[in-house]
Write an enzyme that holds these catalytic residues in place. Structure first.
Site, PDB file in Angstrom:
ATOM      1  N   HIS A  50      -9.402   1.342   4.868  1.00 27.16           N
ATOM      2  CA  HIS A  50      -8.021   1.589   5.765  1.00 27.16           C
ATOM      3  C   HIS A  50      -8.445   2.427   6.152  1.00 27.16           C
ATOM      4  O   HIS A  50      -9.313   3.166   6.559  1.00 27.16           O
ATOM      5  CB  HIS A  50      -7.227   1.467   4.688  1.00 27.16           C
ATOM      6  CG  HIS A  50      -6.260   2.044   6.058  1.00 27.16           C
ATOM      7  ND1 HIS A  50      -5.494   2.978   5.972  1.00 27.16           N
ATOM      8  CD2 HIS A  50      -4.817   0.940   4.392  1.00 27.16           C
ATOM      9  CE1 HIS A  50      -4.060   2.644   6.352  1.00 27.16           C
ATOM     10  NE2 HIS A  50      -4.249   1.273   6.088  1.00 27.16           N
TER      11      HIS A  50
ATOM     12  N   LYS B 113      -0.071   4.205  -0.549  1.00 26.04           N
ATOM     13  CA  LYS B 113      -0.647   5.828   0.110  1.00 26.04           C
ATOM     14  C   LYS B 113      -0.656   7.404  -0.551  1.00 26.04           C
ATOM     15  O   LYS B 113       0.118   6.743  -1.178  1.00 26.04           O
ATOM     16  CB  LYS B 113      -0.010   5.294   1.382  1.00 26.04           C
ATOM     17  CG  LYS B 113      -0.251   4.604   2.421  1.00 26.04           C
ATOM     18  CD  LYS B 113       0.159   4.308   4.255  1.00 26.04           C
ATOM     19  CE  LYS B 113      -0.121   2.919   4.913  1.00 26.04           C
ATOM     20  NZ  LYS B 113      -0.100   3.148   6.179  1.00 26.04           N
TER      21      LYS B 113
ATOM     22  N   GLY C  14       3.016   1.922  11.124  1.00 25.51           N
ATOM     23  CA  GLY C  14       3.745   2.919  11.041  1.00 25.51           C
ATOM     24  C   GLY C  14       4.334   2.768  12.436  1.00 25.51           C
ATOM     25  O   GLY C  14       5.688   4.036  12.232  1.00 25.51           O
TER      26      GLY C  14
ATOM     27  N   SER D 269       3.412  -2.583  10.256  1.00 25.16           N
ATOM     28  CA  SER D 269       4.883  -2.601  10.331  1.00 25.16           C
ATOM     29  C   SER D 269       5.555  -3.373   9.925  1.00 25.16           C
ATOM     30  O   SER D 269       6.297  -4.625  10.616  1.00 25.16           O
ATOM     31  CB  SER D 269       5.566  -2.477  11.691  1.00 25.16           C
ATOM     32  OG  SER D 269       5.132  -0.922  12.339  1.00 25.16           O
TER      33      SER D 269
ATOM     34  N   GLU E  76      -5.351  -4.879  10.177  1.00 29.16           N
ATOM     35  CA  GLU E  76      -4.373  -3.595  10.840  1.00 29.16           C
ATOM     36  C   GLU E  76      -4.511  -3.607  12.035  1.00 29.16           C
ATOM     37  O   GLU E  76      -5.368  -2.076  12.189  1.00 29.16           O
ATOM     38  CB  GLU E  76      -4.008  -3.070   9.354  1.00 29.16           C
ATOM     39  CG  GLU E  76      -3.974  -3.236   8.655  1.00 29.16           C
ATOM     40  CD  GLU E  76      -3.761  -2.492   6.848  1.00 29.16           C
ATOM     41  OE1 GLU E  76      -2.245  -2.852   6.697  1.00 29.16           O
ATOM     42  OE2 GLU E  76      -3.821  -1.144   7.644  1.00 29.16           O
TER      43      GLU E  76
ATOM     44  N   GLU F 226      -6.637   4.481   7.762  1.00 30.08           N
ATOM     45  CA  GLU F 226      -6.844   6.092   7.691  1.00 30.08           C
ATOM     46  C   GLU F 226      -7.758   7.046   7.357  1.00 30.08           C
ATOM     47  O   GLU F 226      -8.250   8.206   7.288  1.00 30.08           O
ATOM     48  CB  GLU F 226      -4.802   5.793   6.653  1.00 30.08           C
ATOM     49  CG  GLU F 226      -4.192   5.610   7.371  1.00 30.08           C
ATOM     50  CD  GLU F 226      -2.375   5.115   6.710  1.00 30.08           C
ATOM     51  OE1 GLU F 226      -2.792   5.527   5.688  1.00 30.08           O
ATOM     52  OE2 GLU F 226      -1.805   4.702   7.506  1.00 30.08           O
TER      53      GLU F 226
ATOM     54  N   ASN G 178       0.938  -0.764  -0.219  1.00 32.90           N
ATOM     55  CA  ASN G 178       0.410   0.170   0.057  1.00 32.90           C
ATOM     56  C   ASN G 178       0.653   0.959   0.314  1.00 32.90           C
ATOM     57  O   ASN G 178       1.598   1.994   0.811  1.00 32.90           O
ATOM     58  CB  ASN G 178      -0.990   0.183   1.468  1.00 32.90           C
ATOM     59  CG  ASN G 178      -1.412   1.304   0.921  1.00 32.90           C
ATOM     60  OD1 ASN G 178      -1.539   1.865   0.485  1.00 32.90           O
ATOM     61  ND2 ASN G 178      -2.534   1.301   2.640  1.00 32.90           N
TER      62      ASN G 178
HETATM   63  P1  13P Z   1       3.471  -0.165   7.556  1.00 33.62           P
HETATM   64  O1  13P Z   1       3.317  -1.335   6.655  1.00 33.62           O
HETATM   65  O2  13P Z   1       4.021   1.091   7.172  1.00 33.62           O
HETATM   66  O3  13P Z   1       2.940  -0.415   9.213  1.00 33.62           O
HETATM   67  O4  13P Z   1       1.710   0.059   7.040  1.00 33.62           O
HETATM   68  C1  13P Z   1       0.597  -0.478   7.020  1.00 33.62           C
HETATM   69  C2  13P Z   1      -0.537  -0.463   6.934  1.00 33.62           C
HETATM   70  O5  13P Z   1      -1.392   0.924   6.927  1.00 33.62           O
HETATM   71  C3  13P Z   1      -1.220  -0.766   5.034  1.00 33.62           C
HETATM   72  O6  13P Z   1      -1.620  -0.939   4.505  1.00 33.62           O
END
Ligand code: 13P
Length: 251
Positions: A93, A12, A170, A209, A164, A95, A10
């Site tokens: 997601h 982002k 992150g 992560s 997740e 976010e 992803n």
């Molecule tokens: P990270 O791998 O950067 O922690 O992000 C995970 C994520 O949100 C994937 O959709």
């Protein structure tokens, strides 16, 4: 039943035309791992160029609108993603659930819209740190799952679930193997309850992560059928060892 692993990146809000070469490098390297499905979900504006650059490799979107068309400024429909060459999309997601205040019902409508026109879907669920510390992680995630997945098992395209934990995204923190195993088993149980036999064929990815250093351990946990990778998917040097770890567990 062991399902073929899916390792999806992803990106982002990362990626410019200068990053198309990195997408090509990843797609080329992924050919060495036919036992693993590999995909990259890139910013909408890059999808068409990425899909043209790497024919046969799965390029995806990161969100989709639930309507086919209409007065929805700034939004992208499932047909538009398909038309641009996408094979899949992420929905729900954390976010977006957070910043765009997306509800379970909206995520469900998005998943149904995408699946209905043949786009594979990675539907995300996950708890906050407060909920985890309050001992309510499993109940919360199962409630999210209940509210977000289509009522019937999809037939037109594939649904995958990504667990997740928000506090692991992150941050470099990940749940213990036991916590991941408990959550994935609970999600599997609920999918089988809801979808009967097809519930055992839905891939359940872990996200948060994931890196080369922890991927092997994560992929060996029962009911972990792959990963949704953020930061470590931006560079082939970071991403391909994760794909290799998935292939090693398959072997
Ligand atoms: P990270 O791998 O950067 O922690 O992000 C995970 C994520 O949100 C994937 O959709």
């Amino acid at each position: 039943m062991a399902l073929k692993k899916l390792v999806a990146g992803n990106w982002k809000m990362h990626g410019l035309s200068s990053d198309l070469a990195e997408i090509s490098t990843i797609a080329e390297a992924a050919r060495a791992y036919p036992s693993v499905d590999v995909a990259l979900c890139v910013p909408a504006i890059l999808i068409e160029r990425a899909a043209r650059a790497v024919p046969g490799f799965a390029i995806g979107g990161q969100d989709v609108h639930q309507e086919a068309k209409g007065a929805h400024t700034g939004c992208t429909s499932a047909q538009m993603l398909l038309d641009a060459g996408a094979a899949l999309t992420i929905v729900g997601h954390s976010e977006r659930r957070d910043a765009q205040r997306e509800s379970d019902a909206e995520v469900q409508a998005k998943a149904e819209a995408a699946l209905g026109c043949g786009l594979n879907v990675i539907l995300c669920v996950g708890e906050s740190l407060e909920i985890r510390e309050g001992g309510k992680a499993v109940d919360t995630v199962l409630a999210q799952l209940d509210g977000s997945i289509p009522p019937q098992p999809p037939e037109e395209a594939e649904l995958a679930i990504a667990y997740e934990p928000i506090w692991a995204i992150g941050t470099g923190k990940i749940p213990t193997a036991d916590e991941i195993a408990e959550m994935h088993a609970a999600i599997r149980g609920r999918l089988v309850e809801r979808y009967i036999a097809p519930g055992s064929g839905v891939r359940i990815l872990y996200g948060g992560s994931v890196k080369a250093s922890n991927a092997g351990e994560i992929f060996s946990i029962p009911d972990v059928d792959g990963a949704l990778v953020g930061g470590a998917s931006l560079r082939a040097d970071d991403f391909m060892p994760i794909v290799a770890a998935a292939a090693a567990v398959e072997a």
